[in-house]
Motif scaffolding. Structure first.
Motif, PDB file in Angstrom:
ATOM      1  N   THR A  27       7.488   7.172  -5.973  1.00 27.97           N
ATOM      2  CA  THR A  27       8.361   7.395  -4.828  1.00 27.97           C
ATOM      3  C   THR A  27       9.767   6.873  -5.122  1.00 27.97           C
ATOM      4  O   THR A  27       9.922   5.730  -5.562  1.00 27.97           O
ATOM      5  N   HIS A  55       3.100   3.683  -7.711  1.00 31.91           N
ATOM      6  CA  HIS A  55       1.918   3.155  -7.031  1.00 31.91           C
ATOM      7  C   HIS A  55       0.642   3.453  -7.815  1.00 31.91           C
ATOM      8  O   HIS A  55       0.322   4.604  -8.114  1.00 31.91           O
ATOM      9  N   LYS A  85       0.814  -1.218   0.000  1.00 30.97           N
ATOM     10  CA  LYS A  85       0.000   0.000   0.000  1.00 30.97           C
ATOM     11  C   LYS A  85       0.849   1.270   0.000  1.00 30.97           C
ATOM     12  O   LYS A  85       0.439   2.285  -0.551  1.00 30.97           O
ATOM     13  N   THR A  86       2.013   1.207   0.650  1.00 35.27           N
ATOM     14  CA  THR A  86       2.913   2.358   0.696  1.00 35.27           C
ATOM     15  C   THR A  86       4.332   1.882   0.420  1.00 35.27           C
ATOM     16  O   THR A  86       4.620   0.677   0.469  1.00 35.27           O
ATOM     17  N   SER A  87       5.231   2.840   0.171  1.00 30.59           N
ATOM     18  CA  SER A  87       6.630   2.474  -0.058  1.00 30.59           C
ATOM     19  C   SER A  87       7.252   1.865   1.191  1.00 30.59           C
ATOM     20  O   SER A  87       8.076   0.948   1.109  1.00 30.59           O
ATOM     21  N   LYS A  88       6.871   2.397   2.350  1.00 28.86           N
ATOM     22  CA  LYS A  88       7.374   1.822   3.605  1.00 28.86           C
ATOM     23  C   LYS A  88       6.911   0.380   3.747  1.00 28.86           C
ATOM     24  O   LYS A  88       7.694  -0.509   4.135  1.00 28.86           O
ATOM     25  N   ASP A  89       5.626   0.128   3.433  1.00 27.72           N
ATOM     26  CA  ASP A  89       5.107  -1.240   3.493  1.00 27.72           C
ATOM     27  C   ASP A  89       5.869  -2.152   2.535  1.00 27.72           C
ATOM     28  O   ASP A  89       6.128  -3.325   2.843  1.00 27.72           O
ATOM     29  N   ASN A 120      -3.605   3.115  -8.278  1.00 29.06           N
ATOM     30  CA  ASN A 120      -4.815   3.093  -7.466  1.00 29.06           C
ATOM     31  C   ASN A 120      -6.014   3.150  -8.405  1.00 29.06           C
ATOM     32  O   ASN A 120      -5.864   3.428  -9.599  1.00 29.06           O
ATOM     33  N   ASP A 168       9.238   3.234  -6.562  1.00 33.18           N
ATOM     34  CA  ASP A 168       7.932   2.608  -6.333  1.00 33.18           C
ATOM     35  C   ASP A 168       6.873   3.424  -7.076  1.00 33.18           C
ATOM     36  O   ASP A 168       6.602   4.575  -6.728  1.00 33.18           O
ATOM     37  N   GLU A 210      -1.079   7.074  -8.367  1.00 31.94           N
ATOM     38  CA  GLU A 210      -1.264   7.889  -7.169  1.00 31.94           C
ATOM     39  C   GLU A 210       0.018   8.634  -6.796  1.00 31.94           C
ATOM     40  O   GLU A 210      -0.019   9.795  -6.387  1.00 31.94           O
ATOM     41  N   ARG A 211       1.174   7.971  -6.969  1.00 27.33           N
ATOM     42  CA  ARG A 211       2.436   8.611  -6.623  1.00 27.33           C
ATOM     43  C   ARG A 211       3.583   7.831  -7.252  1.00 27.33           C
ATOM     44  O   ARG A 211       3.420   6.664  -7.629  1.00 27.33           O
TER      45      ARG A 211
END
Length: 538
Positions: free
Chosen positions: A515, A500, A462-466, A502, A498, A512-513
């Protein structure tokens, strides 16, 4: 005396035998008189018996010359092969069997212009079921638009509109309304085509979704809603309730929207199970059983197929994910929002810069579609090597002029072995269709570091951290690393970007982005920094 007794016994047995034969003949005569030879189920059994008789026929008993015998033997082999391949996603084999069915209907059963409406009453719409009407509409649109027919049927009649009270659903009322407006007079050959398809889908095909599966849509699934078979014996407690059973649950995936076809169903649990047991069999992937309650495979046209059954799943179900709806198209046709030139330009130079890139997002957000399109920016001199669970990218269909070879994990060849072989195949760019398990995450780090110029892959983060945390945990799980911090740094050093994806509630897909992932190390910062500042830099 003994002879007379034996003679009496013989006469009594013969008498009863003659009575039995006469009774059986009278029963069969009465049964034949009561059978409706134009009933669909009767015709299906008749077609089945005819094909079986053709395949079992001993040609040597026909006293044919050598040339005629060889010709008929070749036709038998061709028919046997088509019957074996037609439900694997082989459109040519399916067409061959349907033509054979039409020939049998006319020449053996005697279907003609005068009696064909006894099978399906085309001339009286009030006598048609919603399935009849839908199949007639689909046939009409197929004649005009080919495999785009179902999609055009949806678009022309706004059947993919969102309803606040029922989400995305196509009802009986919708089909009846469209049929009253869009139905056309049918010729005899049209009616014969529709009937042959109905017989085929009940005999060798995939039931009511058979033609749907062939259309250029994103996917179709069944058995994923309604009351599962395990609870059928409890329906007495739900008297008066309107019940939807799992065997009448059919959903499609179209342009990012999951749409329920509530007007369509398999009719019985037995029919759903028949389709589940047949739809995954291409290339003999193994047996679906209680011990192994799922099968993942592909079909001949590149569709991905997942089948599940109890006790692993609460009901029999299957999922067909299609990728032939994805065309070799300009990326501007995929990313259509305002200022789309910004993300397109960034992605173009990420690829041209040979950076390791992840395309992340939820299921159905367009990750695979974007990945397919981004291949156009890879230097044409670079060779591509792809590793997948099942063949679904099918990049050689989109880029037949390029040096591309795809591998997949099998029961006898592990993914690790596949990657080891890839290193010896002159590959420049490695692509992993989907990084969804710990071993595959480990493979990604391997190939990104030593086996290729750069790597691309898809992931559900869901996120780059994830994404980084998930990959880190996978490395720890597979035993490649024992130190959490070192594993995380390894992931951050390997993955550069990354992208992403959506999608909105109306099915619109967008980026969406984008990164950039930059690893940082505590030693790079002054020890005099306070904790808050140090955390910021991290």
């Amino acid at each position: 005396m003994l002879i007379n007794f034996s003679l009496i016994i013989f006469i009594v047995i013969a008498f009863f035998f003659l009575l039995l034969i006469r009774f059986r003949k009278n029963y069969e005569k009465e049964l034949d008189e009561n059978v409706d030879i134009f009933d669909i189920n009767y015709l299906v059994e008749g077609i089945r018996d005819t094909f079986n008789n053709i395949l079992k026929a001993n040609l040597s008993e026909l006293n044919l010359n050598q040339n005629e015998t060889n010709k008929r033997e070749k036709n038998k082999q061709k028919l046997r092969k088509a019957l074996r391949n037609c439900n694997y996603g082989d459109i040519g084999a399916k067409a061959y069997i349907k033509d054979y069915i039409k020939e049998i209907l006319q020449k053996k059963i005697g279907v003609n212009e005068e009696n064909i409406d006894k099978i399906i009453n085309f001339n009286k719409p009030q006598n048609l079921t919603e399935q009849d009407k839908f199949e007639i509409l689909l046939y009409i649109y197929q004649k005009k638009y080919g495999l785009e027919g179902f999609g055009q049927l949806i678009i022309d009649n706004n059947l993919d509109m969102f309803h606040e009270d029922r989400n995305y659903i196509i009802t009986k009322e919708d089909i009846n309304g469209v049929f009253s407006e869009k139905s056309e007079p049918l010729r005899f050959v049209d009616k014969l085509d529709i009937i042959s398809q109905r017989i085929y889908q009940l005999y060798k095909g995939h039931g009511v979704i058979d033609d749907l599966r062939d259309m250029r849509i994103d996917g179709v699934s069944a058995g994923v809603s309604g009351i599962p078979s395990e609870y059928y014996n409890q329906i007495d407690n739900l008297q008066g309730a309107k019940l939807d059973f799992s065997y009448d649950s059919i959903w499609i995936f179209f342009r990012g929207k999951t749409i329920h076809l509530s007007f369509l169903g398999f009719g019985t649990q037995k029919e759903l199970e028949r389709v589940c047991k047949n739809i995954y069999r291409y290339n003999n992937p193994g047996q679906l059983s209680e011990a192994k309650g799922y099968i993942a495979n592909e079909m001949k046209d590149g569709s991905r197929i997942i089948v599940v059954r109890p006790p692993f799943a609460e009901s029999w179900a299957f999922f067909v994910r299609k990728f032939d709806s994805i065309k070799k198209t300009k990326i501007e046709d995929l990313i259509v929002d305002s200022n789309n030139e910004i993300p397109i330009s960034i992605m173009k130079w990420i690829i041209k810069g040979c950076r390791v890139s992840a395309i992340t997002g939820s299921q159905g957000s367009g990750k695979t579609t974007l990945l397919m399109s981004l291949i156009q920016y890879i230097n044409k001199n670079y060779t591509l090597r792809i590793q997948e669970l099942v063949f679904e990218l099918n990049l050689r269909k989109l880029y037949p002029e390029r040096n591309i070879l795809t591998f997949k994990e099998t029961g006898t060849v592990s993914g690790q072995e596949g990657l080891d072989i890839q290193k010896k195949t002159d590959g420049t760019v490695n692509i992993l269709g989907e990084v969804a398990t710990a071993p595959v995450s480990n493979w990604l780090i391997q190939v990104s570091q030593v086996a290729s110029l750069f790597t691309m892959f898809t992931h559900h983060a869901k996120t780059s951290k994830d994404l980084v945390v998930s990959m880190r945990n996978s490395l720890l799980q597979t035993g490649g690393f024992s130190n959490e911090k070192i594993a995380e740094e390894q992931v951050a050093e390997t993955i550069n970007f990354d992208i992403h994806m959506n999608k909105s509630i109306d099915g619109h897909r967008y980026i969406e982005r984008i990164t950039e992932i930059i690893p940082t190390f505590e030693k790079e910062y002054s020890k005099n920094l306070d904790e808050a500042t140090l955390e910021y830099f991290k």
